[in-house]
Design a protein around this motif. Structure first.
Motif, PDB file in Angstrom:
ATOM      1  N   ALA A 111       0.831  -1.207   0.000  1.00  0.00           N
ATOM      2  CA  ALA A 111       0.000   0.000   0.000  1.00  0.00           C
ATOM      3  C   ALA A 111       0.867   1.259   0.000  1.00  0.00           C
ATOM      4  N   LEU A 112       1.948   1.255   0.778  1.00  0.00           N
ATOM      5  CA  LEU A 112       2.851   2.406   0.772  1.00  0.00           C
ATOM      6  C   LEU A 112       3.499   2.589  -0.589  1.00  0.00           C
ATOM      7  N   ALA A 113       3.926   1.480  -1.199  1.00  0.00           N
ATOM      8  CA  ALA A 113       4.518   1.569  -2.542  1.00  0.00           C
ATOM      9  C   ALA A 113       3.496   2.068  -3.552  1.00  0.00           C
ATOM     10  N   ALA A 114       2.252   1.613  -3.419  1.00  0.00           N
ATOM     11  CA  ALA A 114       1.193   2.064  -4.332  1.00  0.00           C
ATOM     12  C   ALA A 114       0.985   3.567  -4.205  1.00  0.00           C
ATOM     13  N   GLN A 115       0.927   4.059  -2.967  1.00  0.00           N
ATOM     14  CA  GLN A 115       0.686   5.484  -2.784  1.00  0.00           C
ATOM     15  C   GLN A 115       1.873   6.318  -3.239  1.00  0.00           C
ATOM     16  N   LEU A 116       3.075   5.806  -3.032  1.00  0.00           N
ATOM     17  CA  LEU A 116       4.254   6.519  -3.528  1.00  0.00           C
ATOM     18  C   LEU A 116       4.218   6.647  -5.043  1.00  0.00           C
ATOM     19  N   SER A 117       3.704   5.633  -5.722  1.00  0.00           N
ATOM     20  CA  SER A 117       3.632   5.695  -7.183  1.00  0.00           C
ATOM     21  C   SER A 117       2.575   6.682  -7.665  1.00  0.00           C
TER      22      SER A 117
END
Length: 760
Positions: A111-117
């Motif tokens: 989820a953190l990686a998704a939001q960073l993208s």
């Protein structure tokens, strides 16, 4: 054959220091009441006791359990207990670690990686969707495996209050309400109608209130709180809350004077209304600028007069900043009610640091009044439904009525309260509780109605008033200003999608109260919100708890003032009209963060699990704080400086002129299309309220004004400059170099009359 130790054996090992300390394996359960998300626990053949969460020291057992009194050993005069209950909440140091919560951690990382993208400027929607999809799958898997099921609401025993009211109050209430309605005519508060209105509210409360009264139990409650603070764990928690409060105060008041740096036209209208209040014009509804409810005007009058900020931008800011601050305790209390005190802490802290709440608070308009009144209404209704306490519904009715005098978007909250009680009725187990909840809804409605009476009187007084009160709603929801740009169903669904995805993608294009075209939440909060929302949905489908349904419905419904901008879909989403959703959004964030924390604590056991969980939470909170700081005090500030006009600099030039060679009446600003609001120039010059506009056609009138003169004009206004040079050949022209690129202006100073004007 070796047998398992009994509960009595364990209690003896705790009480008698000569015995070796025994360990009770955790019993099988679906969800731990204190540490949710610990996963399935192997069953043992033992008496049923509350399981112990991992991660606590051996010596802390007695703190939570209290003195153990066995049957037959009671103090003299004490009644023997019917049963021995041990509300065990902490585990011995030897408890083994649980299984690795790799699904929960995978959910968090994905989820953190998704939001960073999805963060601008280099964002990838396709990658974000894929990563969020994987995060949701991991979260659902973690729930199904019992690894992370989010904290559950604590069980409470609801009161069985009879459906009744004081007969005397019931007879007095109706005539008092009618008398209040009649006296509120003319759009003015007076000593008489305020007294009758206050009496009607007081009688309403007295009619339904269940003793004891708040002041009767105040001393006892204070003593209880002091007694609780003697326990080390409660004192430590008070320190944690105090630190969180300091962080929130920092985000709320740091650089409040210059973030945002400039006023715009709406602020001039507000300050004029506040001036009317200070001058004794006590209106119920303020018709300027399409009309405004009264709460902000009287709140700003308080900050201007009592707190000493005067009729300034800071007076407006201080009022709305205080409104945002008062919202925080109710978010905390609602988090405690729906989860535990850690959930309340996380929700309150992340909301208090959030760029979303910070900018709608600092912009100094009515926006922060939406969450201010929504938070206590939701808290008291939820608490009242869970506990059956009628007094909670009385408080809910008071805040519901007050909120209707705050911000027009709040008018959806009464509808949601009805929906919430309906949701409870569908899930309530017994018919008496359903009947009781509907009756309590009537109490809420009655209190809110009595408090709403002044605005109701103004609205129904004539057709013009009705149109004024409903103007903003009808121009967005209806076609009072323009036709719908497409099929209604498509516009509504598109708006709903845009609003529900704004936390991760795009919070709109209004530079006044947002950093345009970026997510409404920071990376950490957005990741926790969407992953938590999905797990919450799965848990609702599994458990059918009405509290979960409440959070799931509250987010989209409290965004409806923005979603229903059907005639102007480009105005959706907006951080101001969705402000009430701040409350449930950050409650979901708090639940998700506590679920992750609980899973990590169970994994590490008591040896290092607590430290690992606290370290992870600290990193996430610091990340969120750092990003929100940058968003508010750098990006929002710089965007606002570049987008707003520098009326403070024009006002400072006039102030300097008046304090040196001239006076306030011999300075003017020549209007130019889409340039500064000349009323704001006067406010910034300390002259309230003076419109410094002087059209080019009237420049000749200034010849009759003796002494030095000052003219401020736009650099592109060559015709005005030519006219000034003709009228005042000896005038001195200079350019004011603004701190903001593109905001320079011209200063034309006439020191003394010199010669005659040239012919045109």
């Amino acid at each position: 054959m070796k047998t398992e130790p009994s509960l009595l054996d364990y209690l003896k090992s705790v009480i008698d220091p000569r015995r070796p300390r025994l360990r009770i394996p955790e019993l099988e359960g679906d969800e731990s009441p204190v540490l949710p998300g610990a996963g399935p626990i192997p069953a043992v053949e033992a008496p049923e006791v509350t399981s112990l969460p991992p991660g606590t020291s051996d010596g802390s057992f007695d703190e939570f359990m209290g003195p153990v009194v066995l049957p037959g050993n009671e103090p003299r005069g004490a009644a023997p207990p019917a049963t021995v209950k041990a509300p065990l909440r902490k585990a011995p140091e030897t408890q083994p670690p649980g299984p690795a919560p790799w699904r929960t951690l995978a959910m968090l990382v994905l989820a953190l990686a998704a939001q960073l993208s999805l963060e601008p400027p280099d964002r990838s929607l396709s990658l974000g969707i894929v990563l969020y999809g994987l995060a949701f799958a991991a979260g659902i898997w973690a729930y199904a495996a019992g690894e992370n099921r989010l904290p559950a609401p604590r069980g409470v025993e609801p009161k069985d209050m009879p459906v009744q009211a004081r007969r005397t109050g019931s007879w007095l209430l109706l005539p008092l309400a009618a008398f209040t309605f009649v006296l509120m005519g003319g759009n003015q508060f007076t000593p008489l109608n305020l007294s009758v209105w206050a009496l009607a509210i007081g009688i309403s409360v007295w009619t339904f209130w269940q003793p004891p009264w708040p002041w009767e139990s105040l001393r006892r409650r204070a003593a209880d709180q002091m007694q609780r603070l003697r326990r080390p764990e409660n004192l430590r928690w008070l320190v944690v809350l105090s630190l969180a409060a300091l962080v929130i105060l920092f985000f709320r008041f740091y650089r409040l004077g210059d973030v945002p740096p400039q006023m715009f036209s709406d602020h001039a209208e507000k300050l004029q209304d506040v001036q009317d209040v200070i001058n004794g014009d006590l209106r119920i509804f303020f018709p300027r600028n399409t009309g405004r409810e009264f709460v902000q005007m009287y709140l700003t009058a308080f900050t201007a007069s009592v707190l000493g900020f005067g009729l300034t931008f800071m007076a407006l800011k201080m009022g709305t900043a205080l409104a945002g601050l008062v919202t925080m305790p109710f978010i905390y209390l609602l988090g405690v009610e729906l989860g535990n005190r850690r959930v309340g802490l996380f929700a309150m802290l992340l909301a208090g640091m959030s760029y979303w709440l910070n900018v709608i608070t600092r912009v100094a308009l009515r926006f922060s009044l939406y969450p201010l009144f929504a938070a206590p209404v939701l808290y008291f209704v939820v608490r009242g439904l869970r506990r059956g306490n009628r007094n909670d519904f009385i408080w809910a009715g008071i805040f519901l009525g007050l909120g209707l005098h705050g911000y027009s978007t709040y008018r959806f909250v009464p509808i949601f309260v009805v929906l919430l009680v309906g949701l409870f009725v569908l899930h309530a187990g017994t018919m008496p509780r359903r009947i009781q909840s509907v009756y309590h809804l009537g109490v809420v409605a009655l209190l809110a109605f009595v408090i709403f009476l002044p605005l109701l009187r103004f609205t129904t007084e004539n057709e013009a008033n009705r149109r004024t009160v409903l103007y903003r709603s009808m121009t967005r929801l209806g076609t009072a200003e323009r036709e719908y740009p497409g099929p209604l169903s498509e516009i509504f669904l598109d708006n709903l999608w845009d609003a529900m995805t704004m936390m991760a993608w795009d919070n709109g294009e209004t530079w006044v109260h947002s950093v345009v075209h970026r997510p409404a939440l920071d990376v950490v909060s957005a990741a926790l919100f969407y992953s938590g929302y999905i797990v919450l949905l799965v848990r609702y489908l599994h458990r059918r708890r009405w509290e979960d349904g409440f959070l799931l419905l509250a987010v989209p419904f409290l965004m409806m003032p923005s979603v229903l901008s059907l005639a102007f879909p480009n105005e959706n989403p907006s951080l101001n009209r969705t402000g009430g959703a701040i409350v449930p959004v950050f409650l979901v964030v708090g639940l998700a963060l506590d679920g992750v924390m609980g899973a990590v604590r169970a994994w590490g056991g008591s040896k290092w699990g607590r430290q690992a969980a606290l370290s992870l939470v600290a990193v996430l909170l610091f990340w969120a704080a750092a990003q929100n700081y940058t968003l508010v005090f750098d990006k929002y500030y710089q965007q606002f400086r570049l987008s707003s006009w520098n009326t403070s600099e024009l006002g400072a030039v006039i102030r300097n002129f008046a304090d040196s060679v001239g006076d306030e009446e011999s300075a003017w600003v020549v209007p130019w299309p889409h340039w500064v609001d000349t009323r704001l120039v006067g406010i910034n010059a300390g002259v309230f309220i003076k419109d410094y506009a002087l059209p080019r056609e009237r420049l000749g009138e200034t010849l009759a004004v003796p002494g030095p003169k000052l003219f401020l004009l736009n650099p592109l206004d060559e015709e005005t400059l030519s006219e000034l040079l003709r009228l005042y050949p000896g005038g001195n022209l200079q350019t004011y170099d603004s701190d903001v690129p593109g905001k320079d202006f011209l200063i034309f100073l006439v020191s003394e009359p010199s010669g005659s004007p040239q012919p045109p």
